[in-house]
Each structure stands twice: as C-alpha cells, then as structure tokens.
Design a protein around this motif. Structure first.
Motif, PDB file in Angstrom:
ATOM      1  N   VAL A 312      -8.822  -4.491  -5.157  1.00 33.09           N
ATOM      2  CA  VAL A 312     -10.057  -4.833  -5.869  1.00 33.09           C
ATOM      3  C   VAL A 312     -10.807  -3.575  -6.307  1.00 33.09           C
ATOM      4  O   VAL A 312     -11.260  -3.471  -7.440  1.00 33.09           O
ATOM      5  CB  VAL A 312     -10.963  -5.722  -4.981  1.00 33.09           C
ATOM      6  CG1 VAL A 312     -12.248  -6.094  -5.739  1.00 33.09           C
ATOM      7  CG2 VAL A 312     -10.209  -6.977  -4.558  1.00 33.09           C
ATOM      8  N   TYR A 313     -10.920  -2.587  -5.395  1.00 25.01           N
ATOM      9  CA  TYR A 313     -11.649  -1.359  -5.724  1.00 25.01           C
ATOM     10  C   TYR A 313     -10.754  -0.324  -6.412  1.00 25.01           C
ATOM     11  O   TYR A 313     -11.245   0.702  -6.862  1.00 25.01           O
ATOM     12  CB  TYR A 313     -12.248  -0.748  -4.456  1.00 25.01           C
ATOM     13  CG  TYR A 313     -13.282  -1.609  -3.769  1.00 25.01           C
ATOM     14  CD1 TYR A 313     -13.908  -2.676  -4.417  1.00 25.01           C
ATOM     15  CD2 TYR A 313     -13.631  -1.363  -2.440  1.00 25.01           C
ATOM     16  CE1 TYR A 313     -14.842  -3.453  -3.784  1.00 25.01           C
ATOM     17  CE2 TYR A 313     -14.577  -2.143  -1.796  1.00 25.01           C
ATOM     18  CZ  TYR A 313     -15.174  -3.192  -2.466  1.00 25.01           C
ATOM     19  OH  TYR A 313     -16.111  -3.960  -1.823  1.00 25.01           O
ATOM     20  N   LYS A 314      -9.439  -0.585  -6.444  1.00 31.53           N
ATOM     21  CA  LYS A 314      -8.484   0.319  -7.080  1.00 31.53           C
ATOM     22  C   LYS A 314      -8.527   1.719  -6.482  1.00 31.53           C
ATOM     23  O   LYS A 314      -8.407   2.738  -7.174  1.00 31.53           O
ATOM     24  CB  LYS A 314      -8.723   0.399  -8.603  1.00 31.53           C
ATOM     25  CG  LYS A 314      -8.799  -0.922  -9.312  1.00 31.53           C
ATOM     26  CD  LYS A 314      -7.535  -1.737  -9.136  1.00 31.53           C
ATOM     27  CE  LYS A 314      -7.632  -3.075  -9.872  1.00 31.53           C
ATOM     28  NZ  LYS A 314      -6.514  -3.984  -9.516  1.00 31.53           N
ATOM     29  N   ARG A 315      -8.703   1.751  -5.159  1.00 26.79           N
ATOM     30  CA  ARG A 315      -8.681   3.016  -4.449  1.00 26.79           C
ATOM     31  C   ARG A 315      -7.499   2.995  -3.476  1.00 26.79           C
ATOM     32  O   ARG A 315      -6.468   2.417  -3.790  1.00 26.79           O
ATOM     33  CB  ARG A 315     -10.027   3.257  -3.771  1.00 26.79           C
ATOM     34  CG  ARG A 315     -11.193   3.311  -4.791  1.00 26.79           C
ATOM     35  CD  ARG A 315     -12.491   3.732  -4.175  1.00 26.79           C
ATOM     36  NE  ARG A 315     -12.416   5.085  -3.627  1.00 26.79           N
ATOM     37  CZ  ARG A 315     -12.576   6.192  -4.341  1.00 26.79           C
ATOM     38  NH1 ARG A 315     -12.793   6.128  -5.654  1.00 26.79           N
ATOM     39  NH2 ARG A 315     -12.522   7.379  -3.760  1.00 26.79           N
ATOM     40  N   GLY A 316      -7.599   3.592  -2.327  1.00 26.62           N
ATOM     41  CA  GLY A 316      -6.448   3.641  -1.440  1.00 26.62           C
ATOM     42  C   GLY A 316      -6.537   2.650  -0.304  1.00 26.62           C
ATOM     43  O   GLY A 316      -7.617   2.372   0.225  1.00 26.62           O
ATOM     44  N   LYS A 476     -17.023   3.181  -2.098  1.00 24.44           N
ATOM     45  CA  LYS A 476     -16.728   3.445  -3.505  1.00 24.44           C
ATOM     46  C   LYS A 476     -15.950   2.255  -4.041  1.00 24.44           C
ATOM     47  O   LYS A 476     -14.847   1.972  -3.571  1.00 24.44           O
ATOM     48  CB  LYS A 476     -15.935   4.740  -3.632  1.00 24.44           C
ATOM     49  CG  LYS A 476     -16.731   5.957  -3.160  1.00 24.44           C
ATOM     50  CD  LYS A 476     -15.891   7.231  -3.169  1.00 24.44           C
ATOM     51  CE  LYS A 476     -16.731   8.410  -2.659  1.00 24.44           C
ATOM     52  NZ  LYS A 476     -15.958   9.677  -2.620  1.00 24.44           N
ATOM     53  N   ARG A 477     -16.528   1.576  -5.012  1.00 25.60           N
ATOM     54  CA  ARG A 477     -15.958   0.290  -5.432  1.00 25.60           C
ATOM     55  C   ARG A 477     -15.153   0.361  -6.721  1.00 25.60           C
ATOM     56  O   ARG A 477     -14.820  -0.663  -7.319  1.00 25.60           O
ATOM     57  CB  ARG A 477     -17.061  -0.759  -5.553  1.00 25.60           C
ATOM     58  CG  ARG A 477     -18.110  -0.455  -6.590  1.00 25.60           C
ATOM     59  CD  ARG A 477     -19.071  -1.617  -6.752  1.00 25.60           C
ATOM     60  NE  ARG A 477     -18.385  -2.831  -7.149  1.00 25.60           N
ATOM     61  CZ  ARG A 477     -19.010  -3.978  -7.452  1.00 25.60           C
ATOM     62  NH1 ARG A 477     -20.324  -4.063  -7.366  1.00 25.60           N
ATOM     63  NH2 ARG A 477     -18.330  -5.030  -7.816  1.00 25.60           N
ATOM     64  N   ASN A 478     -14.828   1.575  -7.170  1.00 23.43           N
ATOM     65  CA  ASN A 478     -13.965   1.722  -8.332  1.00 23.43           C
ATOM     66  C   ASN A 478     -13.344   3.115  -8.309  1.00 23.43           C
ATOM     67  O   ASN A 478     -13.753   3.978  -7.522  1.00 23.43           O
ATOM     68  CB  ASN A 478     -14.729   1.465  -9.643  1.00 23.43           C
ATOM     69  CG  ASN A 478     -15.948   2.363  -9.774  1.00 23.43           C
ATOM     70  OD1 ASN A 478     -15.936   3.521  -9.368  1.00 23.43           O
ATOM     71  ND2 ASN A 478     -17.024   1.825 -10.348  1.00 23.43           N
ATOM     72  N   PRO A 479     -12.350   3.369  -9.159  1.00 26.08           N
ATOM     73  CA  PRO A 479     -11.693   4.681  -9.155  1.00 26.08           C
ATOM     74  C   PRO A 479     -12.634   5.834  -9.479  1.00 26.08           C
ATOM     75  O   PRO A 479     -12.375   6.978  -9.091  1.00 26.08           O
ATOM     76  CB  PRO A 479     -10.600   4.534 -10.226  1.00 26.08           C
ATOM     77  CG  PRO A 479     -10.340   3.065 -10.305  1.00 26.08           C
ATOM     78  CD  PRO A 479     -11.677   2.421 -10.067  1.00 26.08           C
TER      79      PRO A 479
END
Length: 491
Positions: A312-316, A476-479
C-alpha cells in the motif's frame, strides 16, 4: 501419589509460593459454597496453553492437593482450554506435558476439557482442529481485516476476545456447572474491566445488564456488544452468522471469581524453573510470538504490517516489520517478559535473513491454519471493498491493473447490481470471500487508521480508540517519504 506430587510441586514452585499456596487454600476453602463437603464443589481454571496460564494451573493444582492433604478430600478441579485456529499443535503438546507433570490425567477430582465454539469435549492432545472452527475464525479474520486495513488487533483479537468470553459461559454451565472461577486478575482489574464493558455498551446505545448479576451480567452485556459488533462486521443481513457469535450467559447469578493475584507472581522469570524444568514448557518458534506463548497470530500481525508497508505504501516490507517489532518488543517489556525472551524475539527480526525466514513462516502458517493466501492478505491490507469501495481504485491500480477497465462493473456488482458470475468468481478468488460478504463490506463502514474517531457511530471506532495495545507512530506512506500519523497495534 498425591503426597509425593505435592512435595515435588512444593520443591518446583518459587520459594515464596509455598506458604502462599497454604494461605490461598485456606481462603479458597472458606469461599466455597459447601466447605464441609469439598467434593461437591467445582472450581474452574482456564488454560490457554501459554506460560501464565500454565503457571496458574500449576499453582491451583498445588492448592487442590493441599486441601486433599488437610481434609482427606478436595474440590473438583475443572481445567478448560478454548481452541481457536491460531493455536498450533505445539500448544497442545505443552498442555499435555503440563497435565502429565501435574498428575491430572486419571485423577477422579480433575476434569480436563476442550471448548470448541459451543462444543465441550474431553481434552485430547491429538484431536484435529475442526474444519467448522477454522472457517468460523477465517471469515471473522477476513471481514474484520477488510474493515480495518488488516489492523492486527481488529483482525485477530476483537473476535477472539468475544470467543474467550463465550468459552467461559459455555464451560461454566457445562454439566452441573461450577462454583468458582479462578482468575489471575486483581479485584480492581476485574472491576475496571466490568466498568469498561458497561461504558462501551452505553457509548454504543446498548443497555448494560444489571450490575448486581455479577459475572452473569457481564456476560449478558458482552453478548449485547458482540451482537452489535458482529452486525457491523458481517452486515445486518447476515443474522444467522451474527447469532452464532453471541455469548453464552446461561449461568448462575451466584457464580463468582476467585482471584489468586495476591498469592502469585506472574513475572515468568520468577517461576522459570517451574515452567521449563517441572512442567516441560517449550517456547516453540511457532507458538511463541512476541507477547504470546500460546498463539501464532502475532506473527501474522507483523506480517500484515510488512505487507501493508510494502504494497500500500510502496516502501519496504522490512520497514513495516521494524514498526511492528518496535511496538511489540516494548509491549513485552511492559508485560515483564524475561529479558532473554525479549532478546530472542528481537533477534528473529534483526536481520534480513531472519525477516525473510519469518516472512516465509508466516506465509505458511496463514495458509495452513486459515487457508489464507498471500493474495488474500494483500487484498485485506488495502481494504478495497468496505465503505462503498473507497480504496478499490488504488487496489486495482497497485495489484490488478488488468481489472482497472472493469472498475465500474465491479462497483455495480458490489452495490447489488446484475450478477456477473465471471467477475464475481475473480473477486472471490483474490479476496477469499464470497460475493455476498464482499457486498456486506461495501454496504458497511471502513475504519481509518490515520485518525482517532471514537465519536463516530458504531462499536468498532470505540473499541479501536480504547484499545490499550496500540501506538500512534509517524510513517512514510508513499515512496516520496510523505509522513502521516498511523496506528500499529497487536500482541
């Protein structure tokens, strides 16, 4: 045999517990309704299979035997275990070893029971997990998770807490009933819990039961809350499913709790030798997860946090795992876990290799215990169908771009439009839920992890906001690294 066993228990118990057993035995004897006829009294203790309840069972067995030593007879000890899908076989092995060590098998004054929903059975170590119970738990996990972005507490704990309350009612009324229920909570903790239940009911515009009814009244109030809560989760149209999730309160108003809080030390370091050497308790990698030593669900809670951060957040994935681990390790310390167990859990998630191993273990566990695939879990952390399909577009764009041209058709199908069997089958496959359940999600509420909203109608926001096992954190909710206040919660 009983004398030898009691001597062995006195040796295994922490030194300060030996006189405490005698004091507790005296008070318990005086609290029984028929103290002059000990065998006619039944005392119930719950044994979930974890370290604290194992200690409570051992302590109560010592009390049980101490009264037999004094009077030549003792009360009937009913030990009950509620089964659920998150209880691995290794927990049944720990329970079995405890019963063997305490000489409970074959004792005519001991009754060892399994509670499976509304069914009561004799304890059987190798009894398979009933399919109906797995499906019961599975649909609660999915429906609760889809309304809360896979929040750990809502997905697993809310329904389980109701099931625990129901198991107390079912076990207490079984056969000829029980006279006392053992608790490790202090009287103040019991009062605080009963007050919270009543306040929650009033906040949801439900009338609490008469407080003079004692534990029966508490179960009645929880029953009302359970029906209201599950109506929100499963939808008002699914009346049969909601009814099945009610809480049994067909018990005597005279039934009371007996607290052993003042006689015992629940810091497991104080009775480590009793647990591991005498009872043969094993802190298994599957059964021992963060604050739980009888349930593998916290491993799935951490996994869901990782999946949400990754998808969803496109992180790790590792970033989400670190968020959950920080929270849960802090919770372990608040619950006075021995530092070596905290360190053992920290090390599981301290390296890339460890995180990868636990990710694989959690994936296997979700599939084996609940028939939940990675596709089902990823779908859940988006919550794409609840609240009028608020997050449907983001889910399709992120995970199933081939379905983006069908977004309007999907919305129409969820809203109850003309049946499209092929599209319905696809949605059922990726979510693990029937189209009927997906429509119930669409028609019902979606809770937000980004804001605290106890003033919103319904029970779910009130339960979430009052949950003691949560932490508000910046994530952090996005890249790009944009930050927002989020909630991490679990066990």
């Amino acid at each position: 045999m009983r004398t030898t066993l009691l001597d062995d228990l006195r040796t295994a118990l922490p030194e300060q517990d030996v006189p405490a057993v005698e004091e507790c035995a005296t008070k318990l004897h005086n609290s029984l309704p028929r103290p002059d006829d000990l065998p006619s009294n039944t005392v119930m203790v719950a044994y979930g299979g974890g370290k604290d309840s194992a200690y409570a069972v051992a302590f109560m067995r010592a009390v049980h035997l101490a009264l037999a030593e004094r009077h030549g007879a003792t009360f009937r000890l009913r030990v009950v275990t509620m089964r659920h899908g998150g209880m691995p076989y290794q927990v049944m092995l720990n329970i079995d070893r405890t019963y063997q060590a305490l000489g409970l098998y074959g004792d005519p004054d001991a009754e060892l029971l399994l509670i499976e929903g509304d069914q009561v059975r004799p304890f059987e170590r190798d009894r398979g997990m009933p399919h109906r119970l797995i499906e019961f738990n599975r649909v609660d996990i999915l429906m609760s998770g889809h309304r809360t972005y896979g929040d750990g507490r809502a997905t697993f704990c809310n329904a389980c807490n109701v099931n625990v309350a129901n198991s107390f009612g079912v076990a207490a009324r079984h056969g000829e009933g029980v006279d006392l229920i053992i608790t490790g909570d202090s009287p103040q903790e019991q009062r605080d819990y009963a007050l919270w239940i009543r306040q929650l009911a009033r906040g949801a515009k439900l009338k609490p039961a008469d407080s003079r009814k004692g534990f029966k009244g508490t179960l009645e109030t929880i029953d009302g809350l359970a029906r209201g809560y599950f109506e929100e989760i499963h939808g008002a149209k699914n009346a049969e499913r909601v009814r099945e999730r009610g809480v049994d309160h067909d018990i005597s108003e005279r039934l009371e709790f007996f607290s052993i809080y003042d006689y015992t030390s629940y810091a497991s370091g104080a009775h480590w030798s009793l647990l591991t050497d005498f009872l043969g308790f094993v802190f298994d990698e599957i059964a021992f997860n963060f604050t739980e030593s009888d349930c593998a669900n916290p491993a799935l809670m951490a996994h869901l946090r990782g999946l949400r951060t990754e998808h969803v957040y496109k992180r790790g994935y590792d970033e989400g795992i670190a968020q959950y681990a920080d929270f849960a390790l802090e919770l372990m310390r608040r619950k006075h876990f021995p530092e070596h167990l905290v360190e053992q859990m920290r090390q599981r998630y301290a390296t890339e290799v460890g995180i990868k191993s636990m990710r694989e273990a959690a994936t296997r566990y979700g599939e084996d215990a609940f028939n939940l695939t990675t596709s089902h879990l990823v779908c859940m952390v988006y919550s794409p169908f609840a609240g009028q399909a608020e997050n449907l577009h983001d889910y399709l764009a992120g995970e199933h771009p081939e379905l983006l041209p069908d977004e309007d058709r999907i919305r129409a199908l969820l809203a109850g439009g003309e049946e499209d069997r092929e599209l319905a089958a696809r949605l059922e496959w990726i979510s693990g839920l029937s189209i009927t359940d997906l429509r119930a999600l669409y028609d019902g509420p979606l809770w937000s992890p980004f804001t605290e909203s106890p003033e919103l109608p319904g029970l779910l926001p009130k339960i979430m906001s009052s949950d003691p096992h949560q932490k508000r954190i910046k994530v952090k909710r996005n890249p790009q690294g944009d930050q927002v206040m989020d909630r991490v919660a679990g066990r």
